[in-house]
Write an enzyme that holds these catalytic residues in place. Sequence first.
Site, PDB file in Angstrom:
ATOM      1  N   GLU A 138      46.154  47.303  48.590  1.00 30.37           N
ATOM      2  CA  GLU A 138      44.968  46.814  48.802  1.00 30.37           C
ATOM      3  C   GLU A 138      45.264  46.368  50.031  1.00 30.37           C
ATOM      4  O   GLU A 138      45.357  44.868  49.321  1.00 30.37           O
ATOM      5  CB  GLU A 138      44.599  46.143  47.368  1.00 30.37           C
ATOM      6  CG  GLU A 138      44.053  46.648  46.695  1.00 30.37           C
ATOM      7  CD  GLU A 138      43.833  45.789  44.597  1.00 30.37           C
ATOM      8  OE1 GLU A 138      44.111  44.600  45.309  1.00 30.37           O
ATOM      9  OE2 GLU A 138      43.042  46.441  43.864  1.00 30.37           O
ATOM     10  N   GLU A 245      42.370  55.505  39.614  1.00 29.17           N
ATOM     11  CA  GLU A 245      40.981  54.116  38.693  1.00 29.17           C
ATOM     12  C   GLU A 245      40.002  54.277  38.023  1.00 29.17           C
ATOM     13  O   GLU A 245      39.885  53.118  37.857  1.00 29.17           O
ATOM     14  CB  GLU A 245      41.971  53.155  38.955  1.00 29.17           C
ATOM     15  CG  GLU A 245      43.250  52.286  39.912  1.00 29.17           C
ATOM     16  CD  GLU A 245      43.565  51.186  40.213  1.00 29.17           C
ATOM     17  OE1 GLU A 245      43.063  50.112  40.357  1.00 29.17           O
ATOM     18  OE2 GLU A 245      44.634  51.020  41.069  1.00 29.17           O
TER      19      GLU A 245
HETATM   20  C1  GLA Z   1      42.936  46.594  40.528  1.00 27.98           C
HETATM   21  C2  GLA Z   1      44.783  47.520  40.805  1.00 27.98           C
HETATM   22  C3  GLA Z   1      45.393  47.616  39.111  1.00 27.98           C
HETATM   23  C4  GLA Z   1      44.406  46.730  38.074  1.00 27.98           C
HETATM   24  C5  GLA Z   1      43.168  46.902  38.191  1.00 27.98           C
HETATM   25  C6  GLA Z   1      42.280  45.877  36.958  1.00 27.98           C
HETATM   26  O1  GLA Z   1      42.644  47.880  40.764  1.00 27.98           O
HETATM   27  O2  GLA Z   1      45.262  48.207  41.566  1.00 27.98           O
HETATM   28  O3  GLA Z   1      46.437  47.781  39.233  1.00 27.98           O
HETATM   29  O4  GLA Z   1      44.965  45.466  38.404  1.00 27.98           O
HETATM   30  O5  GLA Z   1      42.667  45.797  39.917  1.00 27.98           O
HETATM   31  O6  GLA Z   1      42.170  46.515  36.089  1.00 27.98           O
END
Ligand code: GLA
Length: 335
Positions: A138, A245
């Site tokens: 990020e 994710e």
């Molecule tokens: C982001 C992070 C993850 C997690 C999510 C929420 O996507 O990369 O590690 O913290 O937020 O669970």
Amino acid sequence: MITEIGEEIPSLKEKYAHFFDIGAAVNLKTIESQQEVLEKHFNSITAENDMKPAEVQPIEGQFTFEKADHLVSFAKKNGLKMRGHTLVWHNQTPEWFFQNSNGSPAAREQLLLRMKEHIEAVMHRYKGQIYGWDVVNEAVADEGPDLYRKTKWLEIIGEDYIEKAFEYAHLADPDALLFYNDYNESVPEKREKVYQLVKSLVDKGTPIHGIGLQAHWNLTNPSLADIRTAIERYASLGLQLQLTELDISVFQHDDRRTDLTEPTSAMLEQQAERYEQLFQLIREYREVISAVTFWGAADDYTWLNDFPVKGRKNWPFLFDQNHHTKDSFWRVARF
Ligand code: GLA
């Protein structure tokens, strides 16, 4: 296990064996409470939180690997691959990284050294057990003209903190696959920034092997067309891609309703349709997509239960609260 109509439940990881790995984010509780579903359907795991900087090095030089070790041995015992998440991030990273003992900001060289030592310690510990890492998470600004998110890493080190992180990671474990990972990765404005950032890394010869599309999506956003464009655009850099994710929230981003104790049938139908279309799309890209990791495994546990609306449940996965297959599962598994 057999369904009511007598059909055997296929294993997702077996169905997708010739496409990509099927992963799940886990924690110490879910490796027990969801053990069966994890073993049957998934061939890869990611630590949901237990390998983040705040967890493994809460105090400078004091490493706490117990939880992470436990997850790694679960993976080993069950023959699962494991992704590492995450080394350099603005969030869940302790303040000591960025400060001197007197509270003044760390100098560039000092922060680089801390970054290097952190990366080395974590990657050395799991060398050969974790095949790839989200090296930087990020780093791109969501909106506005800035490319880089404003973080302490950026402020103290400068823009090259990202390439440094990849260089250190490559030195620490030359066999590990190294990923840049981000969310809103399919939103056109941010997609172009992620593309630009990663392209600049590739052009400089930085050791980077893949892009992680976090894929925290909902029933309608992002559109399939935007997802396809993002995949094509990132793949044009010659790197491998992973959905890292994945979850499909049943709520729109700005929906704040809190009245539901279970998903409506309309939500479940729409979700099943969405999962079907999504997997149809990503199967087309099996050459470039190496893994699809869900940010959880079944609806009994998801970080979305409290986010962004405190106390509200969500049902984002293919398996329900009792680990039974949802329509969404069948639409992904039957093709
Ligand atoms: C982001 C992070 C993850 C997690 C999510 C929420 O996507 O990369 O590690 O913290 O937020 O669970």
